[in-house]
Write a protein that holds these residues in place. Structure first.
Motif, short mmCIF file in Angstrom:
data_model
loop_
_atom_site.label_atom_id
_atom_site.label_comp_id
_atom_site.label_asym_id
_atom_site.label_seq_id
_atom_site.Cartn_x
_atom_site.Cartn_y
_atom_site.Cartn_z
N ILE B 72 26.70 43.52 0.17
CA ILE B 72 25.42 43.41 -0.42
C ILE B 72 24.12 43.05 0.46
O ILE B 72 23.14 43.49 0.57
N ASN B 73 24.72 42.49 1.61
CA ASN B 73 23.66 42.10 2.68
C ASN B 73 23.19 43.46 3.50
O ASN B 73 21.96 43.64 3.63
N ARG B 76 20.89 45.38 1.08
CA ARG B 76 19.54 44.65 0.90
C ARG B 76 18.87 44.93 2.09
O ARG B 76 17.56 45.18 1.95
N GLN B 77 19.51 45.16 3.22
CA GLN B 77 18.78 45.74 4.51
C GLN B 77 18.09 46.96 4.48
O GLN B 77 16.94 47.07 4.77
N MET B 81 11.86 44.09 -0.66
CA MET B 81 11.26 43.70 -2.01
C MET B 81 9.98 43.00 -1.73
O MET B 81 10.06 42.12 -0.70
N LEU B 100 11.37 37.69 11.57
CA LEU B 100 12.71 36.92 11.42
C LEU B 100 13.95 37.77 11.16
O LEU B 100 14.91 37.32 11.97
N ALA B 101 13.92 38.43 10.04
CA ALA B 101 15.14 39.35 9.97
C ALA B 101 15.43 40.34 10.98
O ALA B 101 16.75 40.28 11.07
N LYS B 104 17.45 38.00 13.61
CA LYS B 104 18.75 37.40 13.19
C LYS B 104 19.51 38.05 12.45
O LYS B 104 20.73 37.95 12.68
N VAL B 105 19.08 39.43 11.79
CA VAL B 105 20.01 40.05 11.12
C VAL B 105 20.30 41.32 11.79
O VAL B 105 21.51 41.56 12.19
N ARG B 149 6.71 42.36 6.37
CA ARG B 149 7.97 41.90 6.43
C ARG B 149 8.75 42.60 5.91
O ARG B 149 10.07 42.82 6.43
N ALA B 150 8.74 43.03 4.68
CA ALA B 150 9.80 43.72 4.06
C ALA B 150 10.02 45.32 4.82
O ALA B 150 11.15 45.71 5.07
N MET B 153 12.76 45.81 8.05
CA MET B 153 13.98 46.28 8.13
C MET B 153 14.27 47.67 8.00
O MET B 153 15.37 48.18 7.89
#
Lengths: 220, 240
Positions: B72-73, B76-77, B81, B100-101, B104-105, B149-150, B153
């Motif tokens: 699910i992660n 979501r990338q 949202m 941030l994402a 880190k992701v 921010r959204a 990704m």
């Protein structure tokens, strides 16, 4: 009623030797307890009962029993079962750490749960895992909020560390006992030691207050 | 891009979504309207699994969310949202919120992430606010940072949950302008909003959700010009 300053002056250097021990054990217990406490808090809020329940039981046990009973249990009780040789200084540190961790765990839990739900949702919606979200979004914000209660916990631990004198640790309290025994002046001994504890706790309370003021002017 | 089939969601005894079917094609903009408590937000939150459906199936870009093998992660990338309450990270600057994402992701390098962050802040018109914290910028600016921010990704789909409802009236326009530009760029969007001007202008399809079911849907001209159902007429008469 007299408070003989000569006696006090004579024994003060002796008492102050105990401050170092008290301070060292408090700081080490608090430091180790803080890490253990954060882990316990994360377990305590986990959805997985295999993690959550043991943490919950542990926290309840520690917070629901007297520190003195825990000190005796670790120093006298458990060696009988597990056969280890009781060492006063080690057992004292273990007792303070284990005790502190349970209280710190509840402080962290409160801090984490005080962060708005939307923060975790926003982090997760970006594809961050639960762990990443905790580490980079929730805990940094919770950290600011736990500083004041953590300061209080440190001060509480400083006072409670006096209990480890019962297993022979030569902390501030033990020094006072020794002074009372040698000088036959228990009032001077115990009143002076109380004043020293007071000076220590007031000093730390002010330090925490300042830290708090500095952090609250920051962001988040 | 999104396929929802027979979606049900209950909270305890409260049956919020009662069998939703929804299809959103790539590049389309769908605006969902409806009375409060009708389940609009819940539907949106099911699409990125912030809420786990009680039953039914959801597929995003061909990936079935209810499949236990789905990460699910990862999904979501690809699904950005935007929240009514912004939910910016208050301890991080605008730029740090955006990066941030990716850092880190995706494990992006700091320099690369900063370039991406600045590009996106510029896109929402806030490059000069890069070092400001959320409590130093206005509501409209916060929401634009949240959009940036959204977007960081590189999502294929954007979900907007009443993005202008918490804003002062004079700030709504700036957020809608960013959303409109995004739609023009070809982003697939599902928008829960009562901004009828935006719906008319930007939406490919408008849908009315009431009591957990879609009542009516159609292109904006038809939906607003010739609503078929009494429920739709009644609702529109209240908000227009």
């Amino acid at each position: 009623m007299t408070y003989n300053l000569e006696i006090v002056a004579k024994y003060l250097p002796f008492l102050l030797l105990g401050v170092g021990v008290t301070f060292r054990f408090t700081v080490m217990g608090f430091f180790l307890g803080s890490f253990l406490g954060l882990s316990l808090a994360l377990g305590r809020i986990s959805k997985n009962p295999v993690l959550r329940l043991p943490c919950l039981w542990y926290i309840d046990f520690i917070r629901g029993t007297p520190l003195l009973a825990q000190v005796y249990l670790i120093h006298f009780g458990l060696p009988q079962v597990f056969g280890y040789r009781p060492v006063g200084s080690v057992d004292a540190l273990v007792a303070l750490t284990l005790n502190c961790a349970a209280y710190v765990a509840e402080i962290w839990r409160g801090g984490i749960e005080s962060i708005e739900r939307g923060q975790m949702e926003a982090a997760r919606s970006l594809g961050m895992t639960y762990g990443l979200s905790m580490r980079f979004v929730i805990l940094p914000q919770a950290f600011r909020r736990v500083i004041p209660p953590m300061g209080n916990e440190f001060i509480a631990l400083l006072k409670e560390s006096s209990l480890v004198s019962v297993i022979g640790l030569e902390d501030l309290m033990m020094k006072a006992n020794m002074m009372a025994g040698r000088s036959f002046r228990p009032f001077e001994a115990y009143f002076t030691v109380a004043l020293i504890y007071l000076a220590l706790t007031l000093t730390f309370a002010r330090l925490v207050g300042r830290l708090e003021g500095r952090l609250s002017s920051g962001h988040g | 891009m999104v396929t929802v089939r027979q979606l049900h969601k209950s909270f305890g005894s409260l049956h919020v979504l009662k069998g939703i079917d929804l299809e959103v094609a790539k590049g389309h903009v769908v605006v969902i309207i409806g009375p409060s408590g009708s389940g609009k937000s819940t539907l949106l939150r099911c699409v990125n699994y912030l809420e786990v459906p009680t039953s039914g199936s959801i597929a995003v870009d061909g990936v079935r969310l209810e499949d236990p093998a789905t990460n699910i992660n990862k999904v979501r990338q690809a699904v950005g949202m935007v929240f009514q309450q912004f939910n910016l990270f208050p301890h991080r600057t605008s730029l740090q919120n955006v990066t941030l994402a990716p850092l880190k992701v995706l494990g992006m390098r700091p320099k690369e992430a900063e370039e991406l962050g600045m590009e996106l802040l510029a896109k929402v018109g806030l490059a000069e606010k890069r070092d400001q914290y959320p409590d130093q910028i206005s509501g409209g600016q916060k929401q634009r940072v949240a959009i940036a921010r959204a977007l960081a990704m590189r999502p294929k789909l954007m979900l907007f949950d009443e993005p202008t409802s918490a804003l002062d009236p004079e700030m709504i326009g700036e957020v809608l302008a960013v959303m409109k530009q995004l739609a023009l760029d070809g982003m697939t969007m599902i928008v829960v909003s009562h901004e009828m001007g935006f719906a008319r202008e930007v939406a490919d399809r408008v849908m009315l959700l009431a009591d957990g079911l879609f009542v009516e849907e159609g292109p904006p001209s038809e939906f607003f010009g010739r609503p078929k159902h009494d429920r739709t007429k009644a609702f529109l008469s209240k908000i227009l």
